[in-house]
Write a protein that holds these residues in place. Sequence first.
Motif, PDB file in Angstrom:
ATOM      1  N   LEU A  20      34.922 -75.272   4.275  1.00 32.15           N
ATOM      2  CA  LEU A  20      33.469 -75.258   4.266  1.00 32.15           C
ATOM      3  C   LEU A  20      32.951 -74.054   5.048  1.00 32.15           C
ATOM      4  CD1 LEU A  20      30.833 -76.750   3.498  1.00 32.15           C
ATOM      5  CD2 LEU A  20      31.020 -77.995   5.669  1.00 32.15           C
ATOM      6  N   TYR A  21      32.046 -73.283   4.413  1.00 30.56           N
ATOM      7  CA  TYR A  21      31.479 -72.096   5.026  1.00 30.56           C
ATOM      8  C   TYR A  21      29.960 -72.234   5.114  1.00 30.56           C
ATOM      9  CZ  TYR A  21      35.994 -69.789   4.327  1.00 30.56           C
ATOM     10  OH  TYR A  21      37.324 -69.450   4.359  1.00 30.56           O
ATOM     11  N   LEU A  22      29.396 -71.730   6.211  1.00 34.46           N
ATOM     12  CA  LEU A  22      27.954 -71.738   6.452  1.00 34.46           C
ATOM     13  C   LEU A  22      27.451 -70.313   6.538  1.00 34.46           C
ATOM     14  CD1 LEU A  22      25.224 -73.057   7.329  1.00 34.46           C
ATOM     15  CD2 LEU A  22      26.079 -72.938   9.683  1.00 34.46           C
ATOM     16  N   CYS A  23      26.380 -70.016   5.789  1.00 37.84           N
ATOM     17  CA  CYS A  23      25.772 -68.683   5.863  1.00 37.84           C
ATOM     18  C   CYS A  23      24.912 -68.618   7.126  1.00 37.84           C
ATOM     19  CB  CYS A  23      24.930 -68.420   4.613  1.00 37.84           C
ATOM     20  SG  CYS A  23      24.167 -66.780   4.579  1.00 37.84           S
ATOM     21  N   LYS A  24      25.242 -67.715   7.997  1.00 36.09           N
ATOM     22  CA  LYS A  24      24.538 -67.587   9.277  1.00 36.09           C
ATOM     23  C   LYS A  24      23.433 -66.540   9.239  1.00 36.09           C
ATOM     24  CE  LYS A  24      25.799 -69.032  12.839  1.00 36.09           C
ATOM     25  NZ  LYS A  24      25.323 -70.195  13.642  1.00 36.09           N
ATOM     26  N   VAL A  25      23.634 -65.484   8.444  1.00 38.76           N
ATOM     27  CA  VAL A  25      22.663 -64.386   8.381  1.00 38.76           C
ATOM     28  C   VAL A  25      22.389 -64.068   6.918  1.00 38.76           C
ATOM     29  CG1 VAL A  25      22.165 -62.006   9.028  1.00 38.76           C
ATOM     30  CG2 VAL A  25      23.523 -63.448  10.560  1.00 38.76           C
ATOM     31  N   THR A  26      21.130 -63.995   6.563  1.00 35.09           N
ATOM     32  CA  THR A  26      20.738 -63.682   5.198  1.00 35.09           C
ATOM     33  C   THR A  26      21.139 -62.257   4.840  1.00 35.09           C
ATOM     34  OG1 THR A  26      18.863 -65.195   5.348  1.00 35.09           O
ATOM     35  CG2 THR A  26      18.765 -63.519   3.635  1.00 35.09           C
ATOM     36  N   GLY A  27      21.599 -62.100   3.621  1.00 36.19           N
ATOM     37  CA  GLY A  27      21.953 -60.759   3.183  1.00 36.19           C
ATOM     38  C   GLY A  27      22.773 -60.783   1.930  1.00 36.19           C
ATOM     39  N   SER A  28      23.359 -59.629   1.577  1.00 35.43           N
ATOM     40  CA  SER A  28      24.219 -59.505   0.407  1.00 35.43           C
ATOM     41  C   SER A  28      25.595 -59.029   0.861  1.00 35.43           C
ATOM     42  CB  SER A  28      23.612 -58.505  -0.597  1.00 35.43           C
ATOM     43  OG  SER A  28      22.395 -58.945  -1.101  1.00 35.43           O
ATOM     44  N   PRO A  29      26.597 -59.807   0.970  1.00 34.11           N
ATOM     45  CA  PRO A  29      26.615 -61.229   0.607  1.00 34.11           C
ATOM     46  C   PRO A  29      26.203 -62.156   1.738  1.00 34.11           C
ATOM     47  CG  PRO A  29      28.814 -60.541   1.188  1.00 34.11           C
ATOM     48  CD  PRO A  29      27.936 -59.320   1.344  1.00 34.11           C
ATOM     49  N   GLY A  30      25.699 -61.624   2.861  1.00 35.79           N
ATOM     50  CA  GLY A  30      25.350 -62.441   4.011  1.00 35.79           C
ATOM     51  C   GLY A  30      26.524 -62.578   4.965  1.00 35.79           C
ATOM     52  N   THR A  71      31.555 -63.178  -1.590  1.00 37.38           N
ATOM     53  CA  THR A  71      31.698 -61.747  -1.298  1.00 37.38           C
ATOM     54  C   THR A  71      30.704 -60.901  -2.069  1.00 37.38           C
ATOM     55  OG1 THR A  71      33.407 -61.562  -3.011  1.00 37.38           O
ATOM     56  CG2 THR A  71      34.144 -61.998  -0.746  1.00 37.38           C
ATOM     57  N   SER A  72      29.814 -61.531  -2.831  1.00 39.33           N
ATOM     58  CA  SER A  72      28.815 -60.792  -3.599  1.00 39.33           C
ATOM     59  C   SER A  72      27.583 -61.657  -3.771  1.00 39.33           C
ATOM     60  CB  SER A  72      29.378 -60.388  -4.973  1.00 39.33           C
ATOM     61  OG  SER A  72      29.692 -61.547  -5.734  1.00 39.33           O
ATOM     62  N   GLY A  73      26.497 -61.035  -4.190  1.00 34.99           N
ATOM     63  CA  GLY A  73      25.262 -61.762  -4.406  1.00 34.99           C
ATOM     64  C   GLY A  73      24.451 -61.912  -3.139  1.00 34.99           C
ATOM     65  N   PHE A  74      23.177 -62.257  -3.313  1.00 32.84           N
ATOM     66  CA  PHE A  74      22.268 -62.422  -2.189  1.00 32.84           C
ATOM     67  C   PHE A  74      22.279 -63.879  -1.743  1.00 32.84           C
ATOM     68  CE2 PHE A  74      18.041 -63.417  -0.509  1.00 32.84           C
ATOM     69  CZ  PHE A  74      17.978 -62.508   0.528  1.00 32.84           C
ATOM     70  N   HIS A  75      22.446 -64.105  -0.445  1.00 36.15           N
ATOM     71  CA  HIS A  75      22.511 -65.457   0.097  1.00 36.15           C
ATOM     72  C   HIS A  75      21.579 -65.589   1.296  1.00 36.15           C
ATOM     73  CE1 HIS A  75      25.980 -66.658  -2.394  1.00 36.15           C
ATOM     74  NE2 HIS A  75      26.352 -65.378  -2.264  1.00 36.15           N
ATOM     75  N   VAL A  76      21.077 -66.800   1.485  1.00 36.15           N
ATOM     76  CA  VAL A  76      20.099 -67.077   2.529  1.00 36.15           C
ATOM     77  C   VAL A  76      20.764 -67.905   3.620  1.00 36.15           C
ATOM     78  CG1 VAL A  76      17.865 -68.123   3.057  1.00 36.15           C
ATOM     79  CG2 VAL A  76      18.226 -67.011   0.862  1.00 36.15           C
ATOM     80  N   ALA A  77      20.415 -67.622   4.858  1.00 34.05           N
ATOM     81  CA  ALA A  77      20.961 -68.372   5.988  1.00 34.05           C
ATOM     82  C   ALA A  77      20.689 -69.863   5.809  1.00 34.05           C
ATOM     83  CB  ALA A  77      20.342 -67.876   7.295  1.00 34.05           C
ATOM     84  N   GLY A  78      21.729 -70.669   6.016  1.00 33.87           N
ATOM     85  CA  GLY A  78      21.623 -72.112   5.830  1.00 33.87           C
ATOM     86  C   GLY A  78      22.375 -72.612   4.619  1.00 33.87           C
ATOM     87  N   GLU A  79      22.812 -71.725   3.731  1.00 37.65           N
ATOM     88  CA  GLU A  79      23.572 -72.154   2.559  1.00 37.65           C
ATOM     89  C   GLU A  79      24.961 -72.626   2.973  1.00 37.65           C
ATOM     90  OE1 GLU A  79      23.760 -69.174  -0.431  1.00 37.65           O
ATOM     91  OE2 GLU A  79      21.585 -68.979  -0.638  1.00 37.65           O
ATOM     92  N   LEU A  80      25.460 -73.642   2.274  1.00 40.33           N
ATOM     93  CA  LEU A  80      26.804 -74.166   2.487  1.00 40.33           C
ATOM     94  C   LEU A  80      27.621 -73.952   1.221  1.00 40.33           C
ATOM     95  CD1 LEU A  80      26.078 -77.563   4.291  1.00 40.33           C
ATOM     96  CD2 LEU A  80      27.164 -75.556   5.304  1.00 40.33           C
ATOM     97  N   VAL A  81      28.860 -73.525   1.381  1.00 37.38           N
ATOM     98  CA  VAL A  81      29.761 -73.317   0.250  1.00 37.38           C
ATOM     99  C   VAL A  81      31.110 -73.942   0.579  1.00 37.38           C
ATOM    100  CG1 VAL A  81      31.047 -71.611  -1.087  1.00 37.38           C
ATOM    101  CG2 VAL A  81      28.639 -71.225  -0.578  1.00 37.38           C
ATOM    102  N   LEU A  82      31.599 -74.783  -0.338  1.00 32.61           N
ATOM    103  CA  LEU A  82      32.936 -75.351  -0.225  1.00 32.61           C
ATOM    104  C   LEU A  82      33.829 -74.600  -1.196  1.00 32.61           C
ATOM    105  CD1 LEU A  82      34.463 -77.735   1.196  1.00 32.61           C
ATOM    106  CD2 LEU A  82      34.103 -79.019  -0.932  1.00 32.61           C
ATOM    107  N   ASP A  83      34.804 -73.872  -0.671  1.00 33.07           N
ATOM    108  CA  ASP A  83      35.615 -73.021  -1.549  1.00 33.07           C
ATOM    109  C   ASP A  83      36.682 -73.835  -2.269  1.00 33.07           C
ATOM    110  OD1 ASP A  83      37.605 -73.515   0.288  1.00 33.07           O
ATOM    111  OD2 ASP A  83      38.079 -71.404   0.660  1.00 33.07           O
ATOM    112  N   ALA A  84      37.503 -73.139  -3.043  1.00 35.61           N
ATOM    113  CA  ALA A  84      38.517 -73.811  -3.863  1.00 35.61           C
ATOM    114  C   ALA A  84      39.533 -74.551  -3.019  1.00 35.61           C
ATOM    115  CB  ALA A  84      39.220 -72.790  -4.755  1.00 35.61           C
ATOM    116  N   GLY A  85      39.738 -74.125  -1.776  1.00 36.11           N
ATOM    117  CA  GLY A  85      40.680 -74.800  -0.893  1.00 36.11           C
ATOM    118  C   GLY A  85      40.048 -75.869  -0.037  1.00 36.11           C
TER     119      GLY A  85
END
Length: 277
Positions: free
Chosen positions: A261-271, A244-258
Motif C-alpha cells: 500500500l502506497y500513499l501519495c504525500k506530495v501532489t505532482g507528476s507522478p507525485g 511512475t507516471s501521470g498526475f496524482h494528488v496528495a492523499g491518493e492510495l494505491v495498492l500495487d500488484a504485490g
Amino acid sequence: MTAQQHGVANEGVEGEKAVLERHENFAQRLAELREQATALLAELERRTEPQVPEEQGTAARSVAPPATGSPVVAGASNTAADTTYLDSGAPNGALYVTGDARGVSGVARTGPGLHGLSYRDNGVFGYAAPTSSGAGVRGESTAGHGVYGYTDSGVGTLGVGVRGMGVLAFSQGREALNAYSVEGSGVVAGTNSGSAAAVLAENSSGSPGGVAVVALGQSGTGLYASGGQAAIQLGRSALTGPPTSGFHVAGELVLDAGADLYLCKVTGSPGTWKLVA
C-alpha cells in the motif's frame, strides 16, 4: 529549482486547486438541494388535500342531471354546463374507449388534465402490452415535474421490477437521480445477493480525474464503512510499486500488484509516494 521542477510544482498546485474547486462545487450543489427540499416541504404544508366524495353503494348512487343541450354526439364537440356522469356496475368499467392514436385525452385549464380516484385499488392504472415498447404510465413536463408522487404515510413513488429494473433514471445535463431527506437517509439500498453490490457506482468518462463516488460529511464523517469480512477492500494495481507516471494528488492510495500500500504525500507528476504497509 530547475524549470522542469518549477513546472511540476505549478502543475501540482493547479491540480490541488482543481480538486478543491470540485469539492466546493459538490458542497454548493448539496446546499442547493437542501434549499429545494425545504421549498418542497413548504409547498406540501400549504397543499390543500382534495375532498374525496363519500363512497356510496349501488342502491344509493345518485342519478346525474342530463347534460345541458343536446345528448352526447359521437364524432362532434359536446358542451355542457354541468358534469356528465357515467354510472355502471359492470366489472369492465363504466366507459371503454379505443383509438388508433390515443384512447383518452384529458385537458384542464387550471386543474389536473386527468384525475383518477379509487376506493379500494389504484387511482390510475396504466398498462403497456407486451408488443409495445412504450411505458405503462408516462409523465412529461417542460418546466415542472414529469411524474410527481406524494403520500402522507406510504411510499410517494414505488418502482418494482420482476426481471427488469425497478427504477431507471437518466439525465442529459443534471442529476439522473436526486434524493434528499430531512430526518432520514437520503438513499437506502440493499440486496440479498451474495455476489452483487447494494450500491454500484461507475464513472465512464475515461478521465483520470473522474470520481465514481463523492462523500461529503460536512462537519461529520465523510465515509463510514464496516463489515464482518472487512471494512474496506482496495483493488490491486496491475503494476508493482508506486505510480511512475501521470498526475496524482496528495492523499491518493494505491495498492500495487504485490499488495503493498502506497500513499501519495506530495501532489505532482507522478507525485511523491510513501510505502505504508
